[in-house]
Design a protein around this motif. Structure first.
Motif, PDB file in Angstrom:
ATOM      1  N   VAL A  39      35.632  56.316  30.930  1.00 36.31           N
ATOM      2  CA  VAL A  39      34.560  56.441  29.883  1.00 36.31           C
ATOM      3  C   VAL A  39      34.258  55.035  29.188  1.00 36.31           C
ATOM      4  CG1 VAL A  39      33.538  57.798  28.085  1.00 36.31           C
ATOM      5  CG2 VAL A  39      35.084  58.936  29.656  1.00 36.31           C
ATOM      6  N   MET A  40      32.893  54.805  29.028  1.00 33.48           N
ATOM      7  CA  MET A  40      32.580  53.674  28.467  1.00 33.48           C
ATOM      8  C   MET A  40      31.550  53.801  27.288  1.00 33.48           C
ATOM      9  SD  MET A  40      31.707  49.470  29.604  1.00 33.48           S
ATOM     10  CE  MET A  40      30.205  50.165  30.351  1.00 33.48           C
ATOM     11  N   PRO A  41      31.919  54.251  26.120  1.00 40.21           N
ATOM     12  CA  PRO A  41      30.835  54.297  25.010  1.00 40.21           C
ATOM     13  C   PRO A  41      29.940  52.833  24.578  1.00 40.21           C
ATOM     14  CG  PRO A  41      32.789  54.297  24.068  1.00 40.21           C
ATOM     15  CD  PRO A  41      33.210  54.218  25.409  1.00 40.21           C
ATOM     16  N   VAL A  42      29.000  52.641  25.031  1.00 41.12           N
ATOM     17  CA  VAL A  42      28.064  51.311  24.631  1.00 41.12           C
ATOM     18  C   VAL A  42      27.516  51.597  23.172  1.00 41.12           C
ATOM     19  CG1 VAL A  42      26.339  49.760  25.356  1.00 41.12           C
ATOM     20  CG2 VAL A  42      27.662  51.035  27.074  1.00 41.12           C
ATOM     21  N   VAL A  43      27.392  52.905  23.022  1.00 43.01           N
ATOM     22  CA  VAL A  43      26.757  53.181  21.788  1.00 43.01           C
ATOM     23  C   VAL A  43      28.079  52.830  20.860  1.00 43.01           C
ATOM     24  CG1 VAL A  43      27.672  55.741  22.114  1.00 43.01           C
ATOM     25  CG2 VAL A  43      26.118  55.208  20.248  1.00 43.01           C
ATOM     26  N   PRO A  44      27.474  52.218  19.625  1.00 39.29           N
ATOM     27  CA  PRO A  44      28.571  51.701  18.698  1.00 39.29           C
ATOM     28  C   PRO A  44      29.521  52.596  17.972  1.00 39.29           C
ATOM     29  CG  PRO A  44      26.435  50.767  18.272  1.00 39.29           C
ATOM     30  CD  PRO A  44      26.165  51.789  19.205  1.00 39.29           C
ATOM     31  N   VAL A  84      37.146  52.733  28.006  1.00 44.10           N
ATOM     32  CA  VAL A  84      36.941  51.242  27.995  1.00 44.10           C
ATOM     33  C   VAL A  84      35.739  51.005  27.019  1.00 44.10           C
ATOM     34  CG1 VAL A  84      35.801  49.493  29.551  1.00 44.10           C
ATOM     35  CG2 VAL A  84      37.157  51.260  30.678  1.00 44.10           C
ATOM     36  N   LEU A  85      36.578  49.989  26.198  1.00 43.52           N
ATOM     37  CA  LEU A  85      35.608  49.705  24.853  1.00 43.52           C
ATOM     38  C   LEU A  85      34.952  48.447  25.168  1.00 43.52           C
ATOM     39  CD1 LEU A  85      38.215  51.006  22.239  1.00 43.52           C
ATOM     40  CD2 LEU A  85      36.077  52.218  23.168  1.00 43.52           C
ATOM     41  N   PRO A  86      33.736  48.150  25.030  1.00 39.76           N
ATOM     42  CA  PRO A  86      33.299  46.784  25.453  1.00 39.76           C
ATOM     43  C   PRO A  86      33.183  45.699  24.322  1.00 39.76           C
ATOM     44  CG  PRO A  86      31.456  48.589  24.868  1.00 39.76           C
ATOM     45  CD  PRO A  86      32.891  49.156  24.906  1.00 39.76           C
ATOM     46  N   GLY A  87      33.670  45.993  23.371  1.00 34.01           N
ATOM     47  CA  GLY A  87      33.975  44.713  22.271  1.00 34.01           C
ATOM     48  C   GLY A  87      32.632  44.333  21.888  1.00 34.01           C
ATOM     49  N   ALA A  88      32.656  43.234  21.120  1.00 35.09           N
ATOM     50  CA  ALA A  88      31.391  42.628  20.403  1.00 35.09           C
ATOM     51  C   ALA A  88      30.700  42.275  21.137  1.00 35.09           C
ATOM     52  CB  ALA A  88      32.082  41.561  19.648  1.00 35.09           C
ATOM     53  N   GLY A  89      29.222  42.771  20.850  1.00 32.46           N
ATOM     54  CA  GLY A  89      27.854  42.138  21.453  1.00 32.46           C
ATOM     55  C   GLY A  89      27.959  41.960  22.964  1.00 32.46           C
ATOM     56  N   PRO A  90      28.163  43.203  23.620  1.00 30.53           N
ATOM     57  CA  PRO A  90      27.993  43.191  25.173  1.00 30.53           C
ATOM     58  C   PRO A  90      26.785  42.963  25.639  1.00 30.53           C
ATOM     59  CG  PRO A  90      28.423  45.299  24.413  1.00 30.53           C
ATOM     60  CD  PRO A  90      28.415  44.684  23.161  1.00 30.53           C
ATOM     61  N   THR A  91      26.575  42.117  26.505  1.00 27.89           N
ATOM     62  CA  THR A  91      25.307  41.980  27.480  1.00 27.89           C
ATOM     63  C   THR A  91      25.248  42.924  28.589  1.00 27.89           C
ATOM     64  OG1 THR A  91      26.268  40.284  28.904  1.00 27.89           O
ATOM     65  CG2 THR A  91      25.297  39.292  26.549  1.00 27.89           C
ATOM     66  N   PRO A  92      24.210  43.093  29.018  1.00 31.37           N
ATOM     67  CA  PRO A  92      23.961  43.737  30.387  1.00 31.37           C
ATOM     68  C   PRO A  92      24.677  43.392  31.352  1.00 31.37           C
ATOM     69  CG  PRO A  92      21.590  43.487  29.400  1.00 31.37           C
ATOM     70  CD  PRO A  92      22.661  42.582  28.507  1.00 31.37           C
TER      71      PRO A  92
END
Length: 538
Positions: A219-224, A245-253
């Motif tokens: 699971v990857m939450p893009v929602v903050p 999976v946590l996408p960290g600071a300011g992930p781009t597409p």
């Protein structure tokens, strides 16, 4: 039956016991960081003991000001499991609103990602309730900062107890977390979440006809994580043992697509603007997205064309959901039913573009001028909700009486409901702008503009935008002495000093006079129709 208390302690202890080798992955500037749920559990326990060493007591609010990363996840559980309250602060709010909600919540400790320190330094002299600042950083040394007193997150954990026992005497109705709305009018409003509410919402997220999170998922939450509990995804991943999976600071597409490809993401969640950006890249560059079983989209209505592209071009099921801060947040999900399977493709897309059916556990009414509307997809009414994860008041706020009436939450959203119970949002009861899944108050912007010494009248409307769904456009009539003497940039700069960047209008249109209704109100309907293509033409 046994009177077992539904608290977050049960979620983290389940992950430690049954899924100790499942991974939590965080994207950092230095690369990918991985550890297992067993490590996560020990670090959360260390943090819990360290917070108590700092003097945090039962009922105290501990705030986070952070991106989606593993330390934030540890705070999600360590804070509530000692009986304190996790307060996630939206990093995109204006300095004025950030200071307001810290003071209103009476936060005792503030945990901050290192790159966000400057935003807190701006308000450091306005937040007297905060007694300690904890810096979340990979660096061994703390950065230079005007904040005081400051502590290193990692140094606190080193001194913490990995065998610390979470409280077993917490009542399920005690506060576990709180989040503030994005301030549609006036100051933000606080919503408090109980342990019981979060627990039941988490179970709902695992149902087959909602999101169906399970141990098989990555699971990857893009929602903050600072917004409405990241839609409850961190809690669900931990309860069900999903790889997270946590996408960290300011992930781009591009970054999101790289993570989907490399980590084999099965379920990702974000607002429509996120999926629009990802789609634009995906259509130009090949990425392996075959692992995705679902893209969850919420925050605002997803364009039909966006859903069609994901479903038909890339074979990715697109799940539309509806909710808000006050509902923790999921209230309805648009999933196809068994009787839909043989419908034409266009009709299936119509259904997927709806806000969907109410999730099990909640009750809903759609109330028009003459009471509950008929389920015909035509009559419009306001959405009312109630249930175990729906708020019953705003935290210490007199505005509660305007929204929570006779046991129902009055959402302010206007909708229709069809014969099968599928909800479709069609309007708003107030003149709000919803940009990229976040509300923007036209009234607040209007009041600010009309406080400018050269402005006579001002109004703000929502104008369709190809990327952000809606963006604010301001209409200004200047005082006679200043006519033709003011550039729009002067007013934009004036607003930029008072509001978050994403609140500032995309354009300012100067008019000799703003059209009005017969009773003297600004005629926004006329402006919306006249300027509906304004941002497309710019």
């Amino acid at each position: 039956m046994m009177n077992t208390q539904l608290t977050l302690r049960l979620l983290i202890e389940r992950a430690e016991k049954y899924f100790p080798k499942k991974e939590v992955v965080t994207r950092k500037a230095s690369g990918i960081f991985r550890y297992m749920y067993a490590d996560f559990g020990k670090r959360a326990r260390r943090l819990a003991s360290a917070l108590q060493t700092l003097g945090v007591q039962r009922g105290d609010r501990v705030a986070t000001f952070a991106w989606n990363q593993h330390r934030h996840l540890e705070a999600y559980f360590a804070i509530p499991c000692i009986g304190s309250v996790l307060h996630t602060i939206n990093i995109r709010l204006s300095s004025e609103h950030i200071a307001y909600i810290i003071n209103h919540a009476e936060d005792k400790v503030l945990m901050i990602d290192e790159d966000l320190i400057p935003l807190i330094e701006k308000v450091k002299d306005q937040i007297p309730t905060v007694k300690a600042f904890v810096i979340m950083t990979d660096n061994p040394e703390l950065p230079e900062t005007a904040l005081h007193p400051v502590y290193s997150y990692e140094q606190l954990l080193e001194a913490g107890d990995p065998g610390f026992q979470f409280r077993s005497d917490i009542d399920e109705n005690e506060a576990a977390g709180m989040c503030y709305t994005s301030a549609t009018t006036g100051n933000p409003k606080g919503v408090v979440y109980s342990h019981r509410g979060i627990y039941l919402h988490t179970m709902c997220m695992g149902l087959a006809d909602t999101i169906a999170y399970s141990e098989n998922d990555t699971v990857m939450p893009v929602v903050p994580m600072f917004h409405a509990n990241a839609w409850g995804i961190p809690f669900a991943a931990v309860m069900f043992g999903s790889k997270l999976v946590l996408p960290g600071a300011g992930p781009t597409p591009q970054i999101l697509l790289e993570l989907i490809q490399s980590e084999k993401i099965t379920a990702a969640a974000g607002v429509p603007t996120i999926w629009t950006g990802v789609l634009q890249v995906l259509e130009k560059q090949p990425y392996d997205v075959s692992s995705l079983r679902a893209v969850l989209c919420g925050g605002s209505a997803a364009p039909r064309g966006l859903i069609k592209a994901y479903e038909e071009k890339f074979g990715i099921p697109f799940i539309h959901a509806y909710g808000m801060t006050e509902t923790a947040p999921v209230a309805s999900v648009s999933r196809l039913r068994s009787n839909h399977q043989h419908l034409p493709v266009d009709r299936l897309l119509d259904i997927r573009s709806l806000q969907g059916m109410l999730v099990p556990g909640l009750e809903m009414r759609v109330v028009g001028q003459n009471g509950d509307v008929n389920w015909n997809g035509q009559e419009m009414g306001e959405v009312w909700l109630r249930g175990p994860w729906v708020a019953d008041e705003y935290y210490n706020d007199e505005r509660s009486k305007e929204t929570f009436i006779d046991g129902w939450y009055h959402s302010g959203d206007v909708a229709t409901i069809d014969e099968e119970g599928y909800l479709k949002l069609v309007d708003r009861t107030k003149d709000l702008v919803k940009s990229g899944g976040e509300w923007i108050s036209s009234v607040d912007l209007e009041n600010a503009l009309m406080a400018h010494p050269k402005v006579f009248e001002a109004t703000v409307i929502a104008v369709p935008h190809p990327k952000w769904d809606e963006r604010p456009v301001a209409f200004v009539a200047l005082k006679p002495d200043f006519k033709d003497q003011v550039e729009k940039q002067e007013l934009l700069d004036y607003l930029a000093g008072q509001f978050a960047k994403w609140w500032v209008p995309d354009d300012i249109v100067f008019l000799d006079e703003i059209p009005k209704t017969s009773v003297g109100k600004f005629l926004k309907r006329s402006l919306r129709e006249q300027y509906k293509d304004h941002l497309i033409r710019m």
